[in-house]
Design a protein around this motif. Structure first.
Motif, PDB file in Angstrom:
ATOM      1  N   TYR A  25       0.739  -1.120  -0.111  1.00 55.54           N
ATOM      2  CA  TYR A  25       0.459  -0.297   0.402  1.00 55.54           C
ATOM      3  C   TYR A  25       1.081   1.204   0.380  1.00 55.54           C
ATOM      4  O   TYR A  25       1.781   1.172   0.874  1.00 55.54           O
ATOM      5  N   GLY A  79       0.662   5.313   0.259  1.00 54.56           N
ATOM      6  CA  GLY A  79      -1.387   6.637   1.259  1.00 54.56           C
ATOM      7  C   GLY A  79      -0.223   6.893   2.103  1.00 54.56           C
ATOM      8  O   GLY A  79       0.930   6.800   2.158  1.00 54.56           O
ATOM      9  N   PHE A 127      -7.280  -3.327   2.106  1.00 48.55           N
ATOM     10  CA  PHE A 127      -5.960  -1.675   1.969  1.00 48.55           C
ATOM     11  C   PHE A 127      -7.470  -1.042   1.944  1.00 48.55           C
ATOM     12  O   PHE A 127      -7.999  -0.704   0.681  1.00 48.55           O
ATOM     13  N   GLY A 128      -7.377   0.642   2.486  1.00 46.03           N
ATOM     14  CA  GLY A 128      -7.590   2.088   1.803  1.00 46.03           C
ATOM     15  C   GLY A 128      -9.041   2.573   2.542  1.00 46.03           C
ATOM     16  O   GLY A 128      -9.363   3.834   2.526  1.00 46.03           O
ATOM     17  N   SER A 155      -8.798  -0.876   8.328  1.00 45.13           N
ATOM     18  CA  SER A 155      -7.544  -2.404   6.881  1.00 45.13           C
ATOM     19  C   SER A 155      -6.131  -2.438   8.183  1.00 45.13           C
ATOM     20  O   SER A 155      -6.685  -2.970   8.900  1.00 45.13           O
TER      21      SER A 155
END
Lengths: 198, 571
Positions: free
Chosen positions: B94, B96, B486-487, B491
């Motif tokens: 991931y 971010g 994820f997101g 998560s």
């Protein structure tokens, strides 16, 4: 000023009416359009038409809970990296290397422009089931517009939505309560629904 | 004194990070007559860098600004992090926002809702107190609660903590009272406390860094309801504005926002200063006799790694609090008043000492014991945040009006103790760079079985409490949730903003990165003044403990001894 053209505004209005629809009497059952979702989205997409850009409203107080001055109207300037980030978010990376350190970024302007075009010129005339099915086919637009519709419905009106606090009043949400705030008794006590900051 | 690098030659100390740790060190060192520059990578919305250093007024009750538009930074588009599960074959799973704490002057102190509990004596000696935890790196700290106690008291008076000395039977002993009594109890907290007492729990008014009376020149809290994740519009919160203002007013400190330290420079086993990137993006060097790392337990090890420091424990033993969140909905017509007051006013600590049921749950799972953490009583009540949870469509308005996830919702959140593991760590991502061109933090993390078992047990206990309150339903989740995608909110990445332990302290340079005074073994004139040196995570937010540690270690550095001249005076 503004990013959306008239056709895009019409299609967006029709699309938002499927996500947060108004009831039979919009005055007593408002939806995203009564709150001004088109203006909210357009102000965000064209934030950099203004200086400072209309990203972050100022502080400390609106004029909704005891302040004579509405400081929210004085938007705050962005720093160098913040401007880069918000230009990336709104405009996309556009193939510019300084906007592509983490890979290409699709901007919200592009998402709206392509998505609203994809819904078609005749979207506004289609029946609701067809509209829902078209929106389901344009998931990127649908998700973004729903996020922005929620913000337009219940956020501070200085961002272009929640016109006359129509959204927050509908759910008795207090929003900005300063400088008045709540007394200790009000924090611990029974609800007093008539005491909404106005 | 805006950005004026030409006016500065060699400073006594450069402090990287202006959060609770860095601002505390700045206060101590300037009081001792040291010249100091504070580098902060984020913007300044807290205190004017020009004399007379008035408090700024950029914060507001504005959910769009703080929660939808990341006013406090960092922005993951320009400053991403990466994450992978322990054992993942990928470079990262991931990219971010990975547990981002605010990147802004004042750091994590700005967005915190200000619960400021102490750790307990057992938390500094968890192995001695409870015995080892298999397959973990749980260890005793090299310092004791008794050593920390005077600095806890000093920290509470510096930050301004409202609390009750007598309400919590699990609270550790103390040598001085809180500077202020607790603030107004929230209605939902009162209802929870009543049910908790009926179940034999011990609810109490949580010690909170929000003024219940005017304090140290700052006003009393006005109960505006926008505390967690917001900056305080009136500076009634114990964000680091007070120590920063004091330090600036000595004339000895410069505060340089939007400056990113990219490398600790060193020669002959001593740090000589830092390279940094200035607000315009230019590269500069600042010479300093001492370097203080206070960027938090992710950015501080990142800077050490960017500087070429190497140690097997550097970045390892990363800990979050493993959160168990049980939410419930009160019957229609009930109003918990979640948007009035300080976000959280009450808590209970009963799960920090395992009772018979907890010990049975541990035994059933083959663990020697399980410990939980502070359980806070609160809600999640922002209107926009609530609106985004419901599905779009014609039913959306009625769901919002039902207040099911609004004023009827109540949540209990246990900040569960997280075991330190060598495999849970921070390092530099091999490919992702930030907008400055520097490798970003990569987090590798998976929970120890202790956390999973303790969380399942907590779900049962907290559900009992909500049912006792009379909720229509109750549902428990954990954060992190290792198997979730994820997101979203749920998560594999922890939502806990309590990040600790990546530069563990110890007496043995082979197994620890920092010594018992928070100095790098490798570069003894580098002080680490955030939660990186923590050896274990306890079940309490790290802020007060890291401030107390920063006070202790900065005083040792400056040669300032007790009694403590830094205590804020009551006006």
């Amino acid at each position: 000023m503004g990013f959306l053209n008239e056709r895009e505004r019409r299609v967006l209005t029709a699309a938002a009416a499927r996500l947060l629809p108004s009831g039979p009497d919009p005055a007593t059952a408002p939806g995203a359009n009564e709150a001004g979702v088109v203006d909210y989205v357009d102000q965000l997409l064209s934030a950099f038409d203004h200086d400072p850009p209309r990203i972050w409203a100022g502080g400390p107080y609106s004029d909704r809970a005891g302040s004579d001055t509405n400081h929210f109207l004085d938007f705050l300037p962005l720093g160098r990296l913040e401007e880069l980030a918000w230009r990336m978010r709104l405009e996309g990376s556009r193939g510019q290397p300084e906007r592509e350190h983490g890979g290409p970024v699709r901007g919200w302007q592009e998402v709206y422009r392509e998505g609203l075009t994809g819904l078609g010129e005749d979207f506004t005339e289609r029946d609701p089931q067809e509209q829902d099915s078209l929106l389901a086919d344009h998931e990127e637009l649908r998700l973004l517009l729903f996020e922005h519709s929620c913000e337009a419905m219940y956020g501070a009106p200085e961002y272009g939505g929640n016109r006359d606090l129509i959204g927050s009043r509908d759910i008795d949400f207090p929003g900005d309560t300063l400088p008045r705030g709540w007394t200790d008794a009000e924090v611990s006590g029974l609800p007093e629904p008539d005491r909404m900051p106005s | 004194m805006s950005f004026d690098p030409e006016a500065v030659d060699t400073v006594d100390a450069v402090i990287v990070g202006s959060g609770p740790g860095g601002s505390t060190v700045a206060d101590v060192l300037t009081a001792a007559g040291w010249s100091v520059v504070v580098l902060e990578r984020g913007r300044n919305h807290l205190v004017d860098t020009e004399p007379p250093h008035e408090r700024l007024e950029h914060f507001s009750n504005d959910e769009v600004k703080f929660l939808s538009r990341r006013f406090l930074g960092p922005d993951p588009l320009v400053e991403p992090r990466t994450f992978r599960r322990t054992g993942s074959a990928e470079e990262h799973d991931y990219v971010g926002d990975v547990n981002d704490l605010p990147a802004t002057v004042g750091g994590g102190g700005v967005h915190a809702d200000g619960k400021l509990p102490r750790f307990r004596p057992e938390d500094f000696a968890p192995v001695s107190a409870s015995g080892p935890m298999p397959d973990s790196a749980l260890a005793d700290w090299p310092i004791s609660y008794a050593e920390m106690e005077p600095f806890y008291g000093c920290a509470e008076w510096l930050v301004g903590v409202s609390g009750d000395n007598t309400g919590n039977p699990f609270a550790p002993w103390r040598s001085r009272p809180y500077p202020m009594p607790p603030g107004a109890p929230m209605r939902g907290a009162l209802l929870t406390s009543k049910a908790a007492l009926e179940l034999g729990l011990h609810p109490y008014a949580a010690p909170t860094g929000a003024n219940s009376a005017p304090y140290d020149g700052r006003p009393a809290c006005r109960n505006c309801g926008h505390c967690a994740f917001y900056g305080c519009p009136i500076h009634a919160k114990g964000d680091p504005v007070a120590p920063l203002q004091k330090a600036l007013r000595t004339g000895l400190m410069r505060l340089w926002p939007e400056c990113f330290a990219s490398r600790i420079t060193s020669a002959a086993g001593r740090a000589t200063g830092v390279d940094f990137i200035d607000p315009a993006g230019g590269s500069r060097h600042l010479a300093a006799r001492h370097v203080v790392l206070a960027g938090g337990a992710m950015e501080s090890p990142r800077l050490a790694l960017l500087s070429g420091l190497e140690h097997p424990a550097l970045g390892a033993h990363l800990m979050f609090h493993f959160q168990t969140i049980v939410t419930g909905c009160m019957p229609a017509g009930t109003d918990m008043l979640p948007m009035r007051g300080r976000s959280v006013t009450h808590a209970h600590d009963d799960s920090v000492v395992p009772d018979a049921r907890a010990m049975m749950a541990a035994r059933d799972a083959g663990l020697p014991w399980i410990r939980g953490g502070l359980v806070e009583y609160g809600s999640v009540a922002g209107a926009i945040g609530t609106a985004k949870i419901y599905p779009p469509g014609p039913q959306h308005r009625e769901l919002m009006r039902s207040q099911m996830l609004g004023t009827r919702l109540w949540a209990l959140c246990q900040q569960g103790e997280d075991m330190p593991l060598a495999s849970n760590r921070v390092d530099l991502d091999p490919s992702v760079r930030d907008a400055r061109g520097l490798p970003v933090v990569r987090v590798t993390h998976a929970p120890h079985r202790h956390e999973l078992v303790a969380a399942e047990h907590a779900k049962v206990r907290l559900t009992e409490l909500l049912e006792r309150m009379g909720t229509d339903w109750a549902a428990g989740v954990t954060s992190p949730m290792p198997e979730a995608p994820f997101g979203g909110f749920l998560s594999p990445i922890s939502q806990s903003k309590h990040v600790m332990g990546t530069m563990r302290m110890g007496d043995d340079p082979a197994s620890s990165v920092t010594d018992r005074w928070g100095r790098l073994h490798a570069l003894p004139n580098v002080l680490v003044a955030d939660a990186s040196p923590f050896v274990s995570s306890a079940g309490y937010g790290p802020t007060l403990t890291l401030v107390a540690l920063a006070l202790r270690n900065a005083r040792a550095l400056a040669g300032t001894s007790l009694p403590l001249p830094l205590v804020a005076a009551q006006p």
